[in-house]
Design a protein around this motif. Structure first.
Motif, PDB file in Angstrom:
ATOM      1  N   VAL B 191      23.038  39.563  15.452  1.00 48.86           N
ATOM      2  CA  VAL B 191      24.238  38.816  15.094  1.00 48.86           C
ATOM      3  C   VAL B 191      24.890  38.106  16.270  1.00 48.86           C
ATOM      4  N   THR B 192      24.815  38.695  17.454  1.00 44.69           N
ATOM      5  CA  THR B 192      25.497  38.082  18.594  1.00 44.69           C
ATOM      6  C   THR B 192      24.772  38.444  19.881  1.00 44.69           C
ATOM      7  N   ASP B 193      25.238  37.877  20.993  1.00 48.12           N
ATOM      8  CA  ASP B 193      24.692  38.198  22.308  1.00 48.12           C
ATOM      9  C   ASP B 193      24.656  39.686  22.592  1.00 48.12           C
ATOM     10  N   LYS B 194      23.989  40.027  23.677  1.00 51.04           N
ATOM     11  CA  LYS B 194      24.050  41.397  24.175  1.00 51.04           C
ATOM     12  C   LYS B 194      25.507  41.763  24.455  1.00 51.04           C
ATOM     13  N   LEU B 195      25.929  42.921  23.985  1.00 52.60           N
ATOM     14  CA  LEU B 195      27.312  43.350  24.214  1.00 52.60           C
ATOM     15  C   LEU B 195      27.345  44.282  25.413  1.00 52.60           C
ATOM     16  N   GLU B 196      28.443  44.232  26.145  1.00 48.70           N
ATOM     17  CA  GLU B 196      28.558  45.021  27.365  1.00 48.70           C
ATOM     18  C   GLU B 196      29.522  46.179  27.141  1.00 48.70           C
ATOM     19  N   SER B 197      29.071  47.400  27.402  1.00 46.32           N
ATOM     20  CA  SER B 197      29.949  48.558  27.170  1.00 46.32           C
ATOM     21  C   SER B 197      30.583  49.050  28.460  1.00 46.32           C
ATOM     22  N   ASN B 198      30.170  48.525  29.612  1.00 46.43           N
ATOM     23  CA  ASN B 198      30.615  49.045  30.911  1.00 46.43           C
ATOM     24  C   ASN B 198      30.317  50.530  31.057  1.00 46.43           C
ATOM     25  N   GLU B 199      29.357  51.026  30.297  1.00 45.86           N
ATOM     26  CA  GLU B 199      28.991  52.442  30.281  1.00 45.86           C
ATOM     27  C   GLU B 199      30.189  53.315  29.937  1.00 45.86           C
ATOM     28  N   GLN B 200      31.122  52.775  29.168  1.00 45.50           N
ATOM     29  CA  GLN B 200      32.291  53.547  28.755  1.00 45.50           C
ATOM     30  C   GLN B 200      32.260  53.672  27.242  1.00 45.50           C
ATOM     31  N   GLN B 201      32.443  54.920  26.804  1.00 46.28           N
ATOM     32  CA  GLN B 201      32.374  55.180  25.379  1.00 46.28           C
ATOM     33  C   GLN B 201      33.448  54.415  24.626  1.00 46.28           C
ATOM     34  N   GLN B 202      34.669  54.339  25.211  1.00 47.35           N
ATOM     35  CA  GLN B 202      35.764  53.676  24.511  1.00 47.35           C
ATOM     36  C   GLN B 202      35.535  52.168  24.396  1.00 47.35           C
ATOM     37  N   THR B 203      34.878  51.584  25.388  1.00 46.93           N
ATOM     38  CA  THR B 203      34.579  50.153  25.302  1.00 46.93           C
ATOM     39  C   THR B 203      33.541  49.917  24.204  1.00 46.93           C
ATOM     40  N   ALA B 204      32.525  50.781  24.168  1.00 49.54           N
ATOM     41  CA  ALA B 204      31.518  50.668  23.111  1.00 49.54           C
ATOM     42  C   ALA B 204      32.187  50.830  21.748  1.00 49.54           C
ATOM     43  N   TYR B 205      33.151  51.750  21.680  1.00 50.29           N
ATOM     44  CA  TYR B 205      33.881  51.983  20.434  1.00 50.29           C
ATOM     45  C   TYR B 205      34.632  50.720  19.989  1.00 50.29           C
ATOM     46  N   GLN B 206      35.395  50.154  20.948  1.00 47.78           N
ATOM     47  CA  GLN B 206      36.203  48.981  20.604  1.00 47.78           C
ATOM     48  C   GLN B 206      35.330  47.799  20.196  1.00 47.78           C
ATOM     49  N   LYS B 207      34.243  47.594  20.927  1.00 52.06           N
ATOM     50  CA  LYS B 207      33.356  46.470  20.615  1.00 52.06           C
ATOM     51  C   LYS B 207      32.697  46.684  19.251  1.00 52.06           C
ATOM     52  N   THR B 208      32.360  47.931  18.946  1.00 51.50           N
ATOM     53  CA  THR B 208      31.739  48.203  17.650  1.00 51.50           C
ATOM     54  C   THR B 208      32.725  47.932  16.518  1.00 51.50           C
ATOM     55  N   LYS B 209      33.998  48.342  16.731  1.00 51.38           N
ATOM     56  CA  LYS B 209      35.031  48.070  15.735  1.00 51.38           C
ATOM     57  C   LYS B 209      35.087  46.564  15.444  1.00 51.38           C
TER      58      LYS B 209
END
Lengths: 339, 332
Positions: B191-209
């Protein structure tokens, strides 16, 4: 100057204007943006940044800067979990927050003594303690993730204030941890606006020399500022655990610039003397919105950082430019009126 | 179960100790190699697991194989340890470097002293006899995509995470995965470019939301950093979409455990450090004995049965897949 122009001349007015403009653009690109669900998501995503930002705002208002707050938060969060898991007692969730705040205050005291007591530069000290606290955490407390957090924490994580369904049938919820932000906001608003201590903070930030001459004991006030900021950082750390349901010692550190950007966007000045609770929350709102909606707007990953940087520069630079322009105009007016 | 496992490990450890002890008595034997494994950091679960492998190797072969590591993940401390080992004139050093570049000079010194050097997680190292990698990054990426495609039924929208857009390995995994999907599963769409989580669970959470809100038909997520799948799973669970969005990625049981248990994460993959430890020691032994390593060779270690040799670097197919069914076998 008419009333509207005067509102725009205040930092908060600008931030608010930027926020509304940004939201309008987003809404045009993706109509799904204008829903209550988005608002709840933003409130939830900005929670930890918001709590951190309030502590940093107080430091900025006093003319200092604190970059160590995230390390304090991470240390307090991890130490609290270690302590609670170590003593194996059923504590109410409030006790977790109290322990984290006490640990945070203790670390803040170190900052306070170095800055207030020894009179060292705040940026240098907190850059040092950022590394010091983080190093101490990873060296002495551990590097492993705690994924089996106590039941009380999980229960609190699952406690929800508002739960609604968004346009596409997904559940969106505001966790009870939001109350921590509310509590910190209320307490800090009272401290900054209705206590002598709060007045002293602004006075020191405005001019340390003047503050000293009117008899403010600067050292003592400074120590207390960093202790309070530390306690707030501790609360932010604990809130982070309740959101992520695990304690990762590598978390939090790295977001300090984001927090400071939010505070500065919210009208506090690096030079001190300015900063309000409301403005800070607005700044956090804008930063969170920028950080978590660029994907929705279809901005490619590589561009997101660039866009965030641009918005921060514009958001923080614009008020200063407007301020300068206003002063310039006043100066230009004066001789004419005199003549 | 847990108790049994503990007894078993105790038994194995005791057995290993006995054999190592017996080995020490016959120290004078010629064929006995002294091989020391230098790891990034001692005391963490990952390298404790590697040490089990090293001990197992020592017990099996009678060679003097041991593991050391600094108390903090510091390249300078590793350099000191290797200096000491050169002074002690060990036969071989196997190393998992904190920073490959920082170790080049001291490893060069070791090679000059006639010591065999085997690296791991460091395919860029120049001053090595061999370097052992658990797998070829592209092959691993394709493997993860195959698992995701299977879970998604070969169709639907998906997104991918990397820890950092600048992380070389993560990008290699994900790029190969996307290429594989385009070739083999044309009914799936990124659906979109590679997403960056910064190896942080909360960033992955927010991006997934955000992903879920923007692409409501999303059916799959592939993670790269250990935190990616955990953040994604939390977001999916909170949105009430368990089971509708399949999640596959690299992580460890100690990180992703709670979500594997509930099935919010379909599968995680990693490589077993114990097996990597054994493979490194085997390669070191062969190098000491002057045996040549060839392409397609079987090292006799699970996952390293048909190695691919590229210059000095050997690649296994040593990924381990973990689902809710076999998660209890791994304690790291």
């Amino acid at each position: 100057m008419n009333a509207l122009a005067r509102i725009f001349a205040t930092p908060q007015g600008i931030v608010f204007f930027v926020a509304v403009l940004f939201a309008l653009v987003l809404g045009l690109i993706n109509p799904a943006f204008f829903t209550p669900a988005t608002l709840i998501d933003l409130a939830r995503n900005g929670l930890v940044t918001g709590i951190f930002a309030l502590g940093v705002m107080m430091v900025l208002a006093s003319g200092g800067i604190d970059v160590s707050h995230t390390a304090i938060g991470a240390f307090a969060m991890y130490a609290t979990m270690k302590i609670v898991l170590g003593i194996d007692l059923d504590l109410p969730i409030i006790a977790y927050f109290v322990i984290a705040a006490i640990i945070g205050a203790g670390l803040g005291l170190i900052n306070g003594v170095l800055i207030g007591g020894l009179g060292l530069n705040t940026l240098i000290v907190t850059l040092g303690t950022l590394s010091f606290f983080r190093g101490a955490l990873l060296t002495f407390l551990g590097t492993t993730y705690i994924t089996s957090v106590p039941r009380e924490v999980i229960n609190f994580s699952r406690t929800i204030l508002i739960r609604i369904e968004n346009a596409v049938g997904q559940m969106v919820s505001l966790p009870a941890s939001f109350l921590v932000l509310v509590a910190v906001t209320i307490v800090l608003a009272i401290i900054m606006n209705f206590t002598v201590f709060g007045r002293k903070v602004y006075a020191i930030g405005g001019s340390e020399e003047a503050a000293q001459r009117i008899g403010i004991r600067i050292r003592r006030v400074k120590v207390l500022i960093y202790v309070i900021a530390g306690a707030i950082a501790g609360l932010a750390g604990m809130t982070h655990v309740t959101l992520s349901r695990m304690a990762n010692p590598f978390d939090l550190v790295g977001m300090e610039l984001n927090v400071i950007a939010a505070v500065v966007l919210g009208g506090a000045r690096i030079t001190g003397g300015h900063g309000t609770v409301l403005g800070t929350l607005l700044g956090v709102f804008v930063i969170t919105m920028i950080n978590t909606t660029l994907l929705m707007a279809g901005v490619p990953s590589y561009w997101q950082k660039f866009v965030i940087g641009c918005l921060i520069i514009v958001g923080t630079g614009l008020p200063i430019v407007i301020d300068r322009l206003a002063r310039h105009r006043q100066r230009m007016k004066r001789p004419l009126e005199a003549g | 179960m847990a108790l049994n496992l503990r007894k078993l490990t105790a038994g194995v450890a005791l057995g290993a100790a006995l054999i190592v002890g017996a080995g020490a008595v016959t120290h004078a034997q010629d064929a006995k190699h002294s091989i020391v494994t230098v790891v990034k950091l001692s005391g963490i679960a990952w390298f404790n697991r590697m040490e089990e492998g090293v001990k197992e190797y020592a017990a099996e072969t009678g060679h003097d194989a041991t593991q050391v590591g600094p108390a903090s993940a510091d390249a300078a401390l590793q350099v000191q340890m290797i200096e000491d080992l050169i002074a002690k004139k060990v036969d071989a050093i196997t190393v998992v470097p904190n920073s490959p570049e920082a170790l080049e000079p001291v490893l060069g010194k070791a090679l000059d002293a006639g010591i065999k050097v085997v690296g791991h997680e460091a395919s860029s190292l120049q001053n090595v006899t061999y370097d052992v990698e658990a797998f070829d990054n592209a092959a691993y990426g394709r493997h993860l995509m195959e698992a995701l495609a299977q879970a998604m039924g070969g169709e639907g929208e998906y997104a991918v995470f990397v820890g950092h857009l600048t992380a070389k390995t993560h990008n290699e995994w994900v790029d190969a995965a996307i290429e594989y999907q385009k070739e083999k599963y044309p009914n799936m769409t990124l659906v979109t470019d590679k997403l960056e989580s910064n190896e942080q669970q909360q960033t992955a959470y927010q991006k997934t939301k955000e992903l879920l809100r923007t692409y409501p038909n999303l059916k799959g997520i592939q993670g790269s950093a250990g935190e990616d799948v955990v953040g994604a799973a939390l977001a999916v669970e909170e949105a009430g979409l368990d089971g509708k969005v399949k999640i596959v990625g690299t992580s460890l049981v100690s990180v992703a455990g709670p979500y594997l248990e509930t099935g919010a994460i379909n599968m995680i993959s990693f490589w077993d450090p114990a097996k990597a430890g054994i493979a490194m020691n085997k390669v070191a032994s062969m190098a000491i004995e002057g045996k040549e390593i060839t392409d397609g060779m079987d090292l006799g270690v699970e996952g390293y049965n048909a190695i691919k040799l590229d210059g000095k670097v050997l690649y296994g197919q040593a990924w381990v897949d973990v689902t809710t069914d076999n998660m209890n076998e791994y304690d790291f």
